[in-house]
Scaffold this motif. Structure first.
Motif, PDB file in Angstrom:
ATOM      1  N   LYS A   1      12.521  13.585   7.053  1.00 40.51           N
ATOM      2  CA  LYS A   1      13.054  12.276   6.656  1.00 40.51           C
ATOM      3  C   LYS A   1      14.478  12.344   6.096  1.00 40.51           C
ATOM      4  N   LYS A   2      14.815  13.452   5.457  1.00 42.87           N
ATOM      5  CA  LYS A   2      16.195  13.578   4.949  1.00 42.87           C
ATOM      6  C   LYS A   2      17.170  13.683   6.114  1.00 42.87           C
ATOM      7  N   ALA A   3      16.794  14.435   7.110  1.00 42.29           N
ATOM      8  CA  ALA A   3      17.652  14.559   8.296  1.00 42.29           C
ATOM      9  C   ALA A   3      17.750  13.219   9.021  1.00 42.29           C
ATOM     10  N   GLU A   4      16.630  12.490   9.094  1.00 44.04           N
ATOM     11  CA  GLU A   4      16.659  11.159   9.723  1.00 44.04           C
ATOM     12  C   GLU A   4      17.635  10.248   8.981  1.00 44.04           C
ATOM     13  N   ALA A   5      17.555  10.273   7.636  1.00 44.49           N
ATOM     14  CA  ALA A   5      18.399   9.384   6.828  1.00 44.49           C
ATOM     15  C   ALA A   5      19.871   9.737   6.987  1.00 44.49           C
ATOM     16  N   LEU A   6      20.145  11.021   7.175  1.00 42.35           N
ATOM     17  CA  LEU A   6      21.526  11.459   7.342  1.00 42.35           C
ATOM     18  C   LEU A   6      22.153  10.865   8.601  1.00 42.35           C
TER      19      LEU A   6
ATOM     20  N   ALA B   1      24.947  16.260  14.266  1.00 42.52           N
ATOM     21  CA  ALA B   1      23.708  16.842  14.798  1.00 42.52           C
ATOM     22  C   ALA B   1      23.458  18.210  14.166  1.00 42.52           C
ATOM     23  N   GLU B   2      24.515  18.967  14.003  1.00 44.17           N
ATOM     24  CA  GLU B   2      24.413  20.293  13.383  1.00 44.17           C
ATOM     25  C   GLU B   2      23.957  20.178  11.916  1.00 44.17           C
ATOM     26  N   GLU B   3      24.558  19.226  11.215  1.00 45.72           N
ATOM     27  CA  GLU B   3      24.177  19.014   9.806  1.00 45.72           C
ATOM     28  C   GLU B   3      22.722  18.579   9.679  1.00 45.72           C
ATOM     29  N   ALA B   4      22.320  17.690  10.577  1.00 46.54           N
ATOM     30  CA  ALA B   4      20.919  17.212  10.529  1.00 46.54           C
ATOM     31  C   ALA B   4      19.965  18.375  10.775  1.00 46.54           C
ATOM     32  N   GLY B   5      20.335  19.248  11.702  1.00 43.62           N
ATOM     33  CA  GLY B   5      19.518  20.426  11.970  1.00 43.62           C
ATOM     34  C   GLY B   5      19.384  21.294  10.730  1.00 43.62           C
ATOM     35  N   ALA B   6      20.498  21.485  10.045  1.00 48.36           N
ATOM     36  CA  ALA B   6      20.491  22.323   8.841  1.00 48.36           C
ATOM     37  C   ALA B   6      19.611  21.695   7.755  1.00 48.36           C
ATOM     38  N   VAL B   7      19.690  20.369   7.620  1.00 52.94           N
ATOM     39  CA  VAL B   7      18.858  19.687   6.615  1.00 52.94           C
ATOM     40  C   VAL B   7      17.373  19.838   6.972  1.00 52.94           C
ATOM     41  N   ALA B   8      17.067  19.692   8.256  1.00 49.98           N
ATOM     42  CA  ALA B   8      15.658  19.768   8.698  1.00 49.98           C
ATOM     43  C   ALA B   8      15.052  21.145   8.413  1.00 49.98           C
ATOM     44  N   THR B   9      15.861  22.187   8.479  1.00 51.08           N
ATOM     45  CA  THR B   9      15.306  23.530   8.230  1.00 51.08           C
ATOM     46  C   THR B   9      14.713  23.621   6.819  1.00 51.08           C
ATOM     47  N   GLY B  10      15.225  22.797   5.902  1.00 49.34           N
ATOM     48  CA  GLY B  10      14.712  22.812   4.537  1.00 49.34           C
ATOM     49  C   GLY B  10      13.529  21.882   4.320  1.00 49.34           C
TER      50      GLY B  10
ATOM     51  N   ARG C   1      11.511  32.868   8.544  1.00 50.25           N
ATOM     52  CA  ARG C   1      12.965  32.692   8.628  1.00 50.25           C
ATOM     53  C   ARG C   1      13.397  32.357  10.053  1.00 50.25           C
ATOM     54  N   TYR C   2      12.792  33.073  10.969  1.00 50.27           N
ATOM     55  CA  TYR C   2      13.101  32.854  12.384  1.00 50.27           C
ATOM     56  C   TYR C   2      12.757  31.427  12.802  1.00 50.27           C
ATOM     57  N   LYS C   3      11.559  30.979  12.395  1.00 53.53           N
ATOM     58  CA  LYS C   3      11.130  29.629  12.795  1.00 53.53           C
ATOM     59  C   LYS C   3      12.041  28.557  12.185  1.00 53.53           C
ATOM     60  N   ARG C   4      12.465  28.790  10.945  1.00 56.71           N
ATOM     61  CA  ARG C   4      13.399  27.821  10.334  1.00 56.71           C
ATOM     62  C   ARG C   4      14.686  27.745  11.143  1.00 56.71           C
ATOM     63  N   ALA C   5      15.172  28.904  11.556  1.00 51.02           N
ATOM     64  CA  ALA C   5      16.406  28.920  12.346  1.00 51.02           C
ATOM     65  C   ALA C   5      16.202  28.176  13.669  1.00 51.02           C
ATOM     66  N   VAL C   6      15.019  28.377  14.284  1.00 50.84           N
ATOM     67  CA  VAL C   6      14.729  27.686  15.548  1.00 50.84           C
ATOM     68  C   VAL C   6      14.682  26.169  15.315  1.00 50.84           C
ATOM     69  N   VAL C   7      14.094  25.755  14.196  1.00 49.00           N
ATOM     70  CA  VAL C   7      14.040  24.319  13.875  1.00 49.00           C
ATOM     71  C   VAL C   7      15.453  23.739  13.857  1.00 49.00           C
ATOM     72  N   GLY C   8      16.372  24.432  13.188  1.00 47.27           N
ATOM     73  CA  GLY C   8      17.753  23.944  13.092  1.00 47.27           C
ATOM     74  C   GLY C   8      18.381  23.751  14.465  1.00 47.27           C
ATOM     75  N   VAL C   9      18.185  24.724  15.333  1.00 50.89           N
ATOM     76  CA  VAL C   9      18.780  24.658  16.676  1.00 50.89           C
ATOM     77  C   VAL C   9      18.137  23.549  17.499  1.00 50.89           C
ATOM     78  N   LEU C  10      16.794  23.472  17.445  1.00 50.48           N
ATOM     79  CA  LEU C  10      16.106  22.478  18.277  1.00 50.48           C
ATOM     80  C   LEU C  10      16.407  21.058  17.818  1.00 50.48           C
ATOM     81  N   VAL C  11      16.504  20.839  16.506  1.00 46.74           N
ATOM     82  CA  VAL C  11      16.821  19.495  16.009  1.00 46.74           C
ATOM     83  C   VAL C  11      18.220  19.098  16.495  1.00 46.74           C
ATOM     84  N   ARG C  12      19.146  20.021  16.391  1.00 48.40           N
ATOM     85  CA  ARG C  12      20.511  19.731  16.860  1.00 48.40           C
ATOM     86  C   ARG C  12      20.493  19.356  18.339  1.00 48.40           C
ATOM     87  N   ARG C  13      19.853  20.173  19.151  1.00 45.43           N
ATOM     88  CA  ARG C  13      19.835  19.910  20.600  1.00 45.43           C
ATOM     89  C   ARG C  13      19.076  18.635  20.939  1.00 45.43           C
ATOM     90  N   ALA C  14      17.919  18.452  20.303  1.00 48.83           N
ATOM     91  CA  ALA C  14      17.078  17.298  20.650  1.00 48.83           C
ATOM     92  C   ALA C  14      17.749  15.996  20.220  1.00 48.83           C
TER      93      ALA C  14
END
Lengths: 153, 290
Positions: free
Chosen positions: B228-233, B244-253, B266-279
């Protein structure tokens, strides 16, 4: 708890009494003597126990026999008709699409289901549909060629 | 597997009454793709199994211009994948289904069972939540409708009461100029359960601003969850690569992945950041094109 089920197996009306917790694979292999489908992973990953249930591929190891009541079941033994092998079986032999043969019944039935649904699949569509069948001898290229031949590609 | 009593009700009310009668010892059985494995492993040992597959009212897919898509709980993954009406109205669902498990599981497993199981390593819940889907639930005392998002409590835990059955998924019509994207990442074989699955939806307002934003993360917590924080951003702004990059970074948290054979935390968090940015970028682009 026992239950009587009625289903068609390879076109033959069959009535049999099963335990409610028995799996379809066990009934097909042990009660009906159709041992083409094999048990392996037991968790629907490998595809060696593939059976067609109302034309759709399922993992016989994880389908309750009682759940197949009233259904049409096809095993690899039912692929040949009147002593004539199915074109997929002919093609698998022509291209040498097997070594040990453990996975072959599953591949044949899955390929049949694909071709029934989509008679001329692309290479990509074949790969995608068969992604859940494993061949540890590694005959994937030959299997692909055999299916493509029958698919007219 | 432990023996059990096996019942085949033909109506929803009959099934709910049997569930109620069974107390906590009866279980609903639909496709059975997951249940049979859990039962064979001894993780579930129901005294009574209530197979709802003979209830014809739970089958089929309908579309109403106002209501949207109504998907019966017994619709299989493969039926959803190949449905003409779904292909026309919400092709993203067909595309998502192509990569769910393997053809045998898709032929057997049902949409209702997938959602009601509370299985965290799966694909459909995050996509449906991004689409604001609701589920219809029947019980021995009536019927209720709930946003799918509210169904999940914890690993394999849902808000379904003991005598309740999911009967339908309702996906409301998507507004004009909407982009929907789902990226599923498998760290081993393509037919393995996903390591991470990210669903995004962007509905555009005037000046190509992101009016409605959904970012739903799957497989990285006990339940599918909205970032939801990434959505609000992102909401209220035009999307550019930096946002998109910032939203990905927020989503990892905003997620809580656990380390397992599909990857470390750690790996999965990093994947979340990349996938959120791309998606997000892909959803924005397809919303802008439509």
């Amino acid at each position: 708890m026992k239950k009587s089920i009625h289903f068609r197996v390879n076109g033959i009306d069959t009535a049999i009494e099963v335990e409610t917790h028995q799996m379809l694979l066990q009934v097909v292999r042990e009660s009906l003597g159709l041992t083409g489908a094999k048990f392996a992973c037991g968790i629907q990953v490998c595809g060696t126990c593939t059976l067609l249930l109302n034309g759709k591929p399922v993992s016989g190891c994880s389908v309750l026999a009682v759940d197949a009541d009233g259904s049409d079941v096809l095993t690899v033994e039912g692929l040949a008709k009147d002593g004539q092998l199915h074109p997929l079986q002919e093609a698998f032999m022509e291209f040498g699409a097997l070594q040990c043969g453990y996975c072959t019944p599953g591949f044949l039935l899955t390929a049949k289901a694909l071709l029934d649904e989509n008679p001329h699949p692309s290479e990509e569509e074949i790969r995608s549909y068969l992604a859940g069948n494993f061949c540890r001898c590694g005959c994937y290229q030959e299997i692909m060629r055999a299916i493509q031949k029958v698919a007219g590609r | 597997m432990k023996p059990f009593e096996y019942l085949e009700p033909t109506t929803v009310s009959e099934a709910c009454a049997l569930l109620k009668k069974g107390g906590g010892e009866a279980r609903v059985f639909a496709g059975g793709a997951l249940m049979t494995i859990l039962m064979k492993e001894g993780l579930l040992e129901p005294k009574t199994l209530i197979n709802i597959k003979r209830i014809s009212g739970l089958k089929g897919i309908d579309f109403h211009p106002q209501e949207g898509l109504a998907i019966g709980a017994l619709v299989t993954h493969h039926e959803l994948e190949t449905s003409g009406i779904v292909k026309e109205k919400l092709p993203i669902l067909c595309a998502v289904e192509k990569d769910v498990a393997n053809i045998r599981v898709r032929s057997m497993a049902t949409v209702g069972g997938n959602l009601a199981s509370g299985e965290p390593l799966t694909d459909l819940p995050q996509v449906f939540i991004a689409l604001d889907a609701r589920i219809k639930i029947a019980s021995s005392s009536g019927e209720r409708v709930m946003p799918l998002e509210d169904l999940y409590v914890d690993y394999y835990q849902t808000r379904l009461a003991g005598d309740e059955i999911v009967t339908q998924v309702i996906v409301p019509p998507v507004p004009e100029r909407t982009g929907i994207e789902y990226i599923r990442f498998s760290s081993s074989s393509v037919v393995d359960k996903p390591c991470v699955g990210v669903a995004t939806r962007i509905s555009l307002g005037p000046q190509r601003l992101c009016q409605t934003v959904r970012i739903v993360l799957g497989c990285v917590g006990p339940t599918p969850l909205r970032a939801k924080k990434a959505e609000a951003l992102v909401a209220g702004k035009p999307l550019d690569p930096k946002l998109a990059e910032e939203a990905g970074a927020v989503a990892t948290g905003e997620c809580s992945p656990v380390s397992d054979l599909r990857g470390s935390e750690r790996y999965k968090r990093a994947v979340v950041g990349v996938l959120v940015r791309r998606a997000l970028a892909q959803a924005y682009e397809s919303a802008s094109r439509s």
